[in-house]
Design an enzyme around this catalytic site. Structure first.
Site, mmCIF file in Angstrom:
data_model
loop_
_atom_site.group_PDB
_atom_site.id
_atom_site.type_symbol
_atom_site.label_atom_id
_atom_site.label_comp_id
_atom_site.label_asym_id
_atom_site.label_seq_id
_atom_site.Cartn_x
_atom_site.Cartn_y
_atom_site.Cartn_z
ATOM 1 N N GLU A 1 -25.036 -26.156 -56.522
ATOM 2 C CA GLU A 1 -24.641 -25.031 -57.356
ATOM 3 C C GLU A 1 -25.112 -23.711 -56.758
ATOM 4 O O GLU A 1 -24.398 -22.710 -56.814
ATOM 5 C CB GLU A 1 -25.203 -25.179 -58.778
ATOM 6 C CG GLU A 1 -24.534 -26.284 -59.608
ATOM 7 C CD GLU A 1 -24.998 -27.672 -59.217
ATOM 8 O OE1 GLU A 1 -26.026 -27.787 -58.517
ATOM 9 O OE2 GLU A 1 -24.335 -28.659 -59.608
ATOM 10 N N HIS B 1 -25.082 -32.519 -70.988
ATOM 11 C CA HIS B 1 -23.638 -32.324 -70.933
ATOM 12 C C HIS B 1 -23.177 -31.559 -72.163
ATOM 13 O O HIS B 1 -22.028 -31.685 -72.563
ATOM 14 C CB HIS B 1 -22.907 -33.681 -70.835
ATOM 15 C CG HIS B 1 -23.230 -34.450 -69.602
ATOM 16 N ND1 HIS B 1 -24.349 -35.231 -69.479
ATOM 17 C CD2 HIS B 1 -22.580 -34.520 -68.408
ATOM 18 C CE1 HIS B 1 -24.385 -35.768 -68.272
ATOM 19 N NE2 HIS B 1 -23.327 -35.355 -67.599
#
Lengths: 357, 449
Positions: free
Chosen positions: A90, A160
């Site tokens: 990322e 999540h």
């Protein structure tokens, strides 16, 4: 209850044509097509790739279509040089995107889950957000848009389900956006990508498939940093964004059923930074009461900023303390999610408290 | 006729698929399913199942491995050699590597090395006297100018913080250096950052930021953009051996390699990251060994040898631009400087160590000796150049010190592309406050508009 029964989604062409908000945006007579939010986002990216030859889309797994299928078909249509996978990093994705944007090119980066944006936090906060300012305008990272699925999905647990917008709302130089519906998602994403500031674009993943509307097929944008009044009302202002809008819709239905004569004004903030405090303040000066709701935990969440700003602007008009209905101050739990979430029932209770103070 | 085995080992892509398919129809005992990677990278097609006797490792993640029957850990390979053109006296070791440069180019480079040195001495002193708030010198690392000389002026530079030599070689003026250090109204950065955080779009030098290594994946992304532009330019990214410990180094190199970015990664390994010597920074064979781990063409050079740096950078540029892939250069040098004006390195290394290095291996002396050997420099020219450089530096210094600070509205501009409502409010508030308390805020120090 819930998004599948929401009156806020324009499920039919007639609903699109009737909508005063869409009329104001000049969209009510456009040709439309049934799309869910994922397809609407895909469509926005397709339009960008077709109209901006410098635009590229990249991130983990985007080439085959993405884990949520938001990038389906794009690499086939525009080639692997423009729609490509990156290694699993990322911080690399964000840095790479900043570098591309610094060349004046359009970089649409995907972070697979908002829960994983944190390795990119340094690049976003220290680099992207400060790129224009620190260089005296010699350079900028305005061409960067980072899109990322966020918020609860029912079974996501700690990693999540997060809604990390508050971390980014504290950063001068960033734009932070979260759409509630397919029409909004497409228009706001097109606006975000074309915005000359780096944007973090949060996409509530539970809405990808469950939110379905007749979406204008052409190229259109929805203004950034403008809140939208979804339903006018006189007695209490209710503010939220993203998937939370549908819980608020239900809470308001229950309130208006149980308190005949009471009407609630529902506002979707849409852009969380810079946010449209003016629209909220104007509404609270009318109603005298404010309830803010978001999935992110309550302490230091965005509702705290809005509450502080509105109490400063509307202090003498307020009839009751500002209510914040938020996620609990715990890591987003799995089996306990129903208690964690600022659901319709908890919001209903808060609006009731505000009205009966 | 070749066996199916040798065809698998040799082939690539579609050709291999067809060949193996024809094998599988012929053979009844094995069903060989084959599929080729959709990836544009040069992945050979692989099979889902292989007979155990195969020598080559066929897993998708193994590029070229072969099986072995030895239980052996590999901890190091031979240390990567350090390319050098001149010895410490400035004599070219191998005539075949004599630098191909004109007298003017060489003299200009050398003058820049002397100017950098003069500017560093004066600005270091200026900080000590409280006239600027902060400074970083390049003492001992002046040979870096060789890398800038090897590039196209439009190649994009991402620096860390000790690349003033690159800026000088590019044509950044003494006035521009001083204006930034004094945060005055002519600073391109509009006074927003600490001294030495230079940046200039005109000279293709990205603005320096303090977080280390963040520029590395950015350089990969910018290089990708340059590749798309198709103008045969590259990016060069400078960083120290300490910064190379950051995650961004790993992210940046890996992305550049996998995505085919024309970027030169240039590591200034000067032996220290503030007080941390390189033995505490890494345990492997420097930074160069890591490049190989990423599949990147790598060279280690003598970072005090202008011509080694020049030649390596030129060659690296050719690879990057012609093959659209990254290159890693690790330049070994010694940080004669303190880390910055906030550091006194005698706290962690002896003054004798520094003096010895400065005498034993001085990039300026080596270059001067080379120039004298060629008859391009007279003994004593140094003193003249240094004297005039110092005079020019002092002149620019005085002029910069006299200028006002940037107008106060620059505090609020360019946070966003346009001024948002909350900043409009803050600006109005601060302007009112400044008008009410002009002495407290010393408003006179700032330009009017």
């Amino acid at each position: 209850m819930g998004v599948s029964n929401s009156q806020l989604l324009h499920r039919t062409v007639a609903a699109v044509q009737r909508s005063s908000n869409l009329k104001t945006l000049g969209l009510s007579e456009h040709e439309t097509q049934k799309m869910n939010m994922c397809q609407a986002i895909n469509d926005a990216m397709r339009i960008v790739l077709a109209t901006d030859e410098t635009a590229v889309v990249f991130g983990e797994d985007v080439a085959f279509g993405g884990v949520f299928r938001c990038t389906v078909g794009l690499s086939d249509e525009f080639g692997r040089e423009r729609v490509f996978n990156t290694p699993l990093t990322e911080q690399g994705i964000a840095g790479f995107g900043i570098g591309l944007a610094s060349m004046g090119q359009t970089a649409v980066a995907e972070i697979q889950f908002a829960d994983y944006v944190f390795p990119a936090f340094d690049q976003i906060v220290n680099e992207a957000a400060k790129f224009r300012y620190r260089s005296g305008g010699e350079f900028n990272a305005g061409g960067l848009t980072i899109r990322t699925p966020c918020s609860a999905v029912g079974h996501g647990g700690h990693y999540h389900s997060q809604s990390p917008e508050a971390f980014f709302a504290h950063v001068p130089g960033l734009r932070v956006v979260m759409p509630r519906s397919p029409i909004q998602a497409k228009g706001l994403l097109l606006a975000a990508i074309r915005d000359q500031n780096p944007v973090v674009f949060f996409e509530p993943k539970i809405l990808y498939r469950s939110a379905v509307e007749q979406v204008p097929v052409g190229d259109y944008t929805i203004p950034l940093s403008q809140a939208e009044i979804l339903k006018p009302g006189d007695n209490v202002t209710v503010v939220g964004y993203g998937a939370q809008i549908y819980a608020l819709e239900n809470a308001i239905q229950m309130i208006e059923r149980d308190f005949p004569g009471v009407s609630c004004e529902l506002i979707d903030l849409q852009t969380i930074l810079p946010y449209d405090a003016e629209t909220v303040a104007r509404s609270v000066n009318k109603t005298g009461r404010l309830v803010v709701a978001h999935e992110a935990p309550r302490t230091q969440g965005f509702a705290a900023e809005l509450a502080a700003e509105i109490q400063e602007r509307c202090f003498l008009r307020l009839e009751s303390p500002i209510e914040r209905v938020c996620g609990l101050f715990v890591p987003h739990p799995l089996v306990f999610e129903r208690f964690y979430m600022p659901c319709a029932v908890r919001t209903y209770e808060a609006i009731k408290r505000s009205l009966t103070f | 006729m070749s066996s199916p085995l040798s065809l698998l080992q040799r082939g690539a892509g579609k050709r291999l698929t067809r060949t193996v398919l024809s094998c599988s129809t012929a053979s009844k005992s094995h069903t060989l399913r084959t599929f080729s990677c959709a990836s544009p990278s040069k992945h050979t097609a692989f099979s889902a199942s292989q007979p155990a006797a195969r020598k080559k490792v066929m897993f998708p993640g193994a590029l070229n491995s072969e099986y072995s029957h030895e239980l052996k850990f590999v901890s190091s390979v031979e240390s990567i050699q350090t390319y050098q053109v001149m010895d410490s006296n400035g004599s070219v070791l191998d005539p075949a590597h004599e630098p191909q440069v004109s007298k003017e180019e060489a003299k200009a480079m050398y003058r820049n090395m002397l100017t950098l040195n003069a500017m560093d001495q004066i600005l270091y002193e200026a900080q000590r006297q409280g006239r600027i708030s902060f400074y970083m010198t390049s003492f001992g690392e002046e040979a870096l100018i060789g890398s800038a000389a090897a590039l196209n002026p439009k190649d994009l530079v991402f620096g860390q913080y000790r690349e003033a030599g690159v800026l000088l070689q590019r044509g950044f003026t003494l006035e521009q250096f001083m204006n930034q250090c004094f945060s005055n109204e002519r600073d391109l950065g509009k006074g927003r950052q600490m001294p030495i955080h230079y940046g200039t779009k005109e000279l293709c030098f990205q603005t320096i930021s303090s977080p280390l290594a963040t520029q590395i994946p950015q350089a990969a992304g910018a290089a990708y953009g340059m590749r798309r532009d198709g103008n045969k330019l590259c990016t060069i990214c400078y960083f120290g051996e300490g910064a190379a410990s950051e995650g961004d180094f790993h992210a940046g190199l890996n992305m550049a390699a996998t995505l085919g970015c024309p970027v030169i990664f240039y590591c200034r390994n000067n032996g220290y990251a503030i007080s941390t010597p390189s033995i505490e920074q890494y345990r492997g064979d420097g930074i160069a060994s890591r490049g190989i781990g990423y599949g990147i063409d790598t060279i280690r050079v003598d970072g005090n040898d202008v011509w080694a740096i020049f030649a390596a950078t030129k060659a690296a540029r050719k690879i990057a631009v012609e093959q659209n892939k990254p290159v890693l250069i690790e330049a070994m040098t010694y940080r004669v400087s303190h880390h910055s004006t906030s550091d006194d390195s005698s706290a962690y290394r002896s003054k004798k160590e520094v003096e010895d290095w400065s005498k034993r291996d001085n990039p300026i002396s080596r270059m001067r000796n080379w120039m004298e050997n060629k008859g391009w420099w007279m003994k004593g020219e140094d003193a003249e150049i240094t004297k005039s450089a110092k005079a020019r530096v002092l002149e620019a210094f005085a002029a910069a010190e006299r200028l006002k600070k940037p107008a106060i509205h620059h505090l609020f501009d360019e946070v966003y592309a346009e001024l948002p409502p909350e900043l409009q409010r803050e600006k109005a508030d601060i302007e009112a406050l400044a008008r009410k308390y002009p002495d407290y805020y010393q408003v006179n120090e700032f330009a009017r508009s």
